[in-house]
Design a protein around this motif. Structure first.
Motif, PDB file in Angstrom:
ATOM      1  N   THR A 163      37.840  30.023  33.015  1.00 35.36           N
ATOM      2  CA  THR A 163      38.617  31.107  33.633  1.00 35.36           C
ATOM      3  C   THR A 163      38.610  30.959  35.141  1.00 35.36           C
ATOM      4  O   THR A 163      37.656  30.459  35.707  1.00 35.36           O
ATOM      5  CB  THR A 163      37.974  32.478  33.273  1.00 35.36           C
ATOM      6  OG1 THR A 163      37.777  32.538  31.863  1.00 35.36           O
ATOM      7  CG2 THR A 163      38.855  33.632  33.691  1.00 35.36           C
ATOM      8  N   THR A 179      47.228  42.719  41.725  1.00 34.58           N
ATOM      9  CA  THR A 179      46.334  42.236  40.675  1.00 34.58           C
ATOM     10  C   THR A 179      44.904  42.462  41.120  1.00 34.58           C
ATOM     11  O   THR A 179      44.566  42.202  42.265  1.00 34.58           O
ATOM     12  CB  THR A 179      46.513  40.712  40.477  1.00 34.58           C
ATOM     13  OG1 THR A 179      47.858  40.362  40.718  1.00 34.58           O
ATOM     14  CG2 THR A 179      46.129  40.301  39.099  1.00 34.58           C
ATOM     15  N   SER A 180      44.079  42.941  40.202  1.00 33.54           N
ATOM     16  CA  SER A 180      42.687  43.151  40.603  1.00 33.54           C
ATOM     17  C   SER A 180      41.977  41.805  40.695  1.00 33.54           C
ATOM     18  O   SER A 180      42.323  40.851  40.003  1.00 33.54           O
ATOM     19  CB  SER A 180      41.980  44.087  39.632  1.00 33.54           C
ATOM     20  OG  SER A 180      41.962  43.544  38.344  1.00 33.54           O
ATOM     21  N   LYS A 181      40.997  41.738  41.569  1.00 29.91           N
ATOM     22  CA  LYS A 181      40.222  40.521  41.765  1.00 29.91           C
ATOM     23  C   LYS A 181      39.231  40.370  40.615  1.00 29.91           C
ATOM     24  O   LYS A 181      38.661  41.361  40.144  1.00 29.91           O
ATOM     25  CB  LYS A 181      39.470  40.576  43.095  1.00 29.91           C
ATOM     26  CG  LYS A 181      40.377  40.663  44.305  1.00 29.91           C
ATOM     27  CD  LYS A 181      41.134  39.387  44.533  1.00 29.91           C
ATOM     28  CE  LYS A 181      41.960  39.450  45.805  1.00 29.91           C
ATOM     29  NZ  LYS A 181      42.614  38.183  46.101  1.00 29.91           N
ATOM     30  N   THR A 182      39.016  39.137  40.191  1.00 24.46           N
ATOM     31  CA  THR A 182      38.128  38.880  39.055  1.00 24.46           C
ATOM     32  C   THR A 182      36.780  38.375  39.537  1.00 24.46           C
ATOM     33  O   THR A 182      36.697  37.517  40.415  1.00 24.46           O
ATOM     34  CB  THR A 182      38.746  37.851  38.099  1.00 24.46           C
ATOM     35  OG1 THR A 182      39.024  36.665  38.831  1.00 24.46           O
ATOM     36  CG2 THR A 182      40.028  38.386  37.474  1.00 24.46           C
ATOM     37  N   SER A 187      28.552  45.520  36.713  1.00 23.27           N
ATOM     38  CA  SER A 187      29.861  45.649  36.086  1.00 23.27           C
ATOM     39  C   SER A 187      30.470  47.025  36.336  1.00 23.27           C
ATOM     40  O   SER A 187      31.616  47.140  36.773  1.00 23.27           O
ATOM     41  CB  SER A 187      29.720  45.379  34.586  1.00 23.27           C
ATOM     42  OG  SER A 187      30.982  45.340  33.987  1.00 23.27           O
ATOM     43  N   GLY A 199      37.605  48.819  41.213  1.00 24.70           N
ATOM     44  CA  GLY A 199      38.886  48.165  40.958  1.00 24.70           C
ATOM     45  C   GLY A 199      38.831  46.683  40.658  1.00 24.70           C
ATOM     46  O   GLY A 199      39.865  46.026  40.570  1.00 24.70           O
ATOM     47  N   PHE A 200      37.632  46.134  40.485  1.00 26.14           N
ATOM     48  CA  PHE A 200      37.510  44.721  40.143  1.00 26.14           C
ATOM     49  C   PHE A 200      37.568  44.536  38.631  1.00 26.14           C
ATOM     50  O   PHE A 200      37.238  45.441  37.866  1.00 26.14           O
ATOM     51  CB  PHE A 200      36.178  44.148  40.652  1.00 26.14           C
ATOM     52  CG  PHE A 200      36.112  43.991  42.147  1.00 26.14           C
ATOM     53  CD1 PHE A 200      36.551  42.822  42.762  1.00 26.14           C
ATOM     54  CD2 PHE A 200      35.604  45.000  42.941  1.00 26.14           C
ATOM     55  CE1 PHE A 200      36.496  42.674  44.133  1.00 26.14           C
ATOM     56  CE2 PHE A 200      35.532  44.867  44.326  1.00 26.14           C
ATOM     57  CZ  PHE A 200      35.988  43.698  44.922  1.00 26.14           C
ATOM     58  N   ASP A 201      37.963  43.349  38.203  1.00 30.60           N
ATOM     59  CA  ASP A 201      37.942  42.964  36.801  1.00 30.60           C
ATOM     60  C   ASP A 201      36.686  42.102  36.629  1.00 30.60           C
ATOM     61  O   ASP A 201      36.570  41.056  37.262  1.00 30.60           O
ATOM     62  CB  ASP A 201      39.214  42.169  36.481  1.00 30.60           C
ATOM     63  CG  ASP A 201      39.292  41.762  35.025  1.00 30.60           C
ATOM     64  OD1 ASP A 201      38.506  42.284  34.207  1.00 30.60           O
ATOM     65  OD2 ASP A 201      40.140  40.918  34.701  1.00 30.60           O
ATOM     66  N   VAL A 202      35.741  42.547  35.800  1.00 31.08           N
ATOM     67  CA  VAL A 202      34.436  41.894  35.720  1.00 31.08           C
ATOM     68  C   VAL A 202      34.189  41.256  34.357  1.00 31.08           C
ATOM     69  O   VAL A 202      34.426  41.873  33.321  1.00 31.08           O
ATOM     70  CB  VAL A 202      33.295  42.901  36.011  1.00 31.08           C
ATOM     71  CG1 VAL A 202      31.936  42.218  35.961  1.00 31.08           C
ATOM     72  CG2 VAL A 202      33.507  43.569  37.369  1.00 31.08           C
ATOM     73  N   THR A 203      33.715  40.015  34.397  1.00 37.35           N
ATOM     74  CA  THR A 203      33.246  39.313  33.209  1.00 37.35           C
ATOM     75  C   THR A 203      31.765  39.062  33.428  1.00 37.35           C
ATOM     76  O   THR A 203      31.356  38.708  34.535  1.00 37.35           O
ATOM     77  CB  THR A 203      33.984  37.960  33.044  1.00 37.35           C
ATOM     78  OG1 THR A 203      35.384  38.210  32.931  1.00 37.35           O
ATOM     79  CG2 THR A 203      33.487  37.202  31.827  1.00 37.35           C
ATOM     80  N   VAL A 210      33.837  47.616  38.458  1.00 38.40           N
ATOM     81  CA  VAL A 210      34.995  48.136  37.728  1.00 38.40           C
ATOM     82  C   VAL A 210      35.466  49.437  38.378  1.00 38.40           C
ATOM     83  O   VAL A 210      36.666  49.651  38.584  1.00 38.40           O
ATOM     84  CB  VAL A 210      34.665  48.333  36.232  1.00 38.40           C
ATOM     85  CG1 VAL A 210      35.726  49.175  35.531  1.00 38.40           C
ATOM     86  CG2 VAL A 210      34.522  46.971  35.546  1.00 38.40           C
TER      87      VAL A 210
END
Length: 126
Positions: A46, A2-5, A20, A27-31, A24
């Protein structure tokens, strides 16, 4: 794996976009969030593996963000990195005293940002 958020909080659209895209691509998941209030509100809804915050923002500054996350009920131990143009020892000390994990000065090096995030999130070990 799972990618890190990561939650990236900055009032500059350009910085949000740069951070971002860099993360990304790694490989990270960015908000992203547009200011401190938005960031704290997003954080509460979240589970994130790390937070990046600017210091100088409208509504709630980065110090307020750090204090809110460290004083909150959920995920208080999340790594918080400060990404800012500020470089004074007083600012760094205040951020550290509030619970910041690290400090990166803008403009940032893509590789440095990615390496630090991998380190604090354990992404290298995943």
């Amino acid at each position: 794996m799972t990618s890190k958020t990561v939650l990236a909080i900055d009032d500059s659209r350009t910085i949000r976009s740069l951070v971002s895209q860099t993360l990304v691509d790694a490989g990270f998941d960015v908000t992203t969030a547009v200011d401190g209030e938005d960031g704290v509100s997003t954080f509460q809804g979240t589970r994130f593996d790390a937070v990046i915050t600017d210091i100088n923002m409208p509504k709630l500054d980065g110090f307020g963000v750090i204090a809110a996350i460290r004083g909150g009920a959920a995920n208080r131990k999340v790594p918080i990195l400060v990404l800012t143009t500020e470089n004074s020892p007083e600012f760094k000390d205040k951020a550290r005293d509030l619970g910041a994990t690290g400090w990166i000065v803008k403009p940032f090096e893509d590789r440095q940002l990615v390496d630090i995030l991998k380190l604090v999130t354990g992404a290298d070990n995943a």
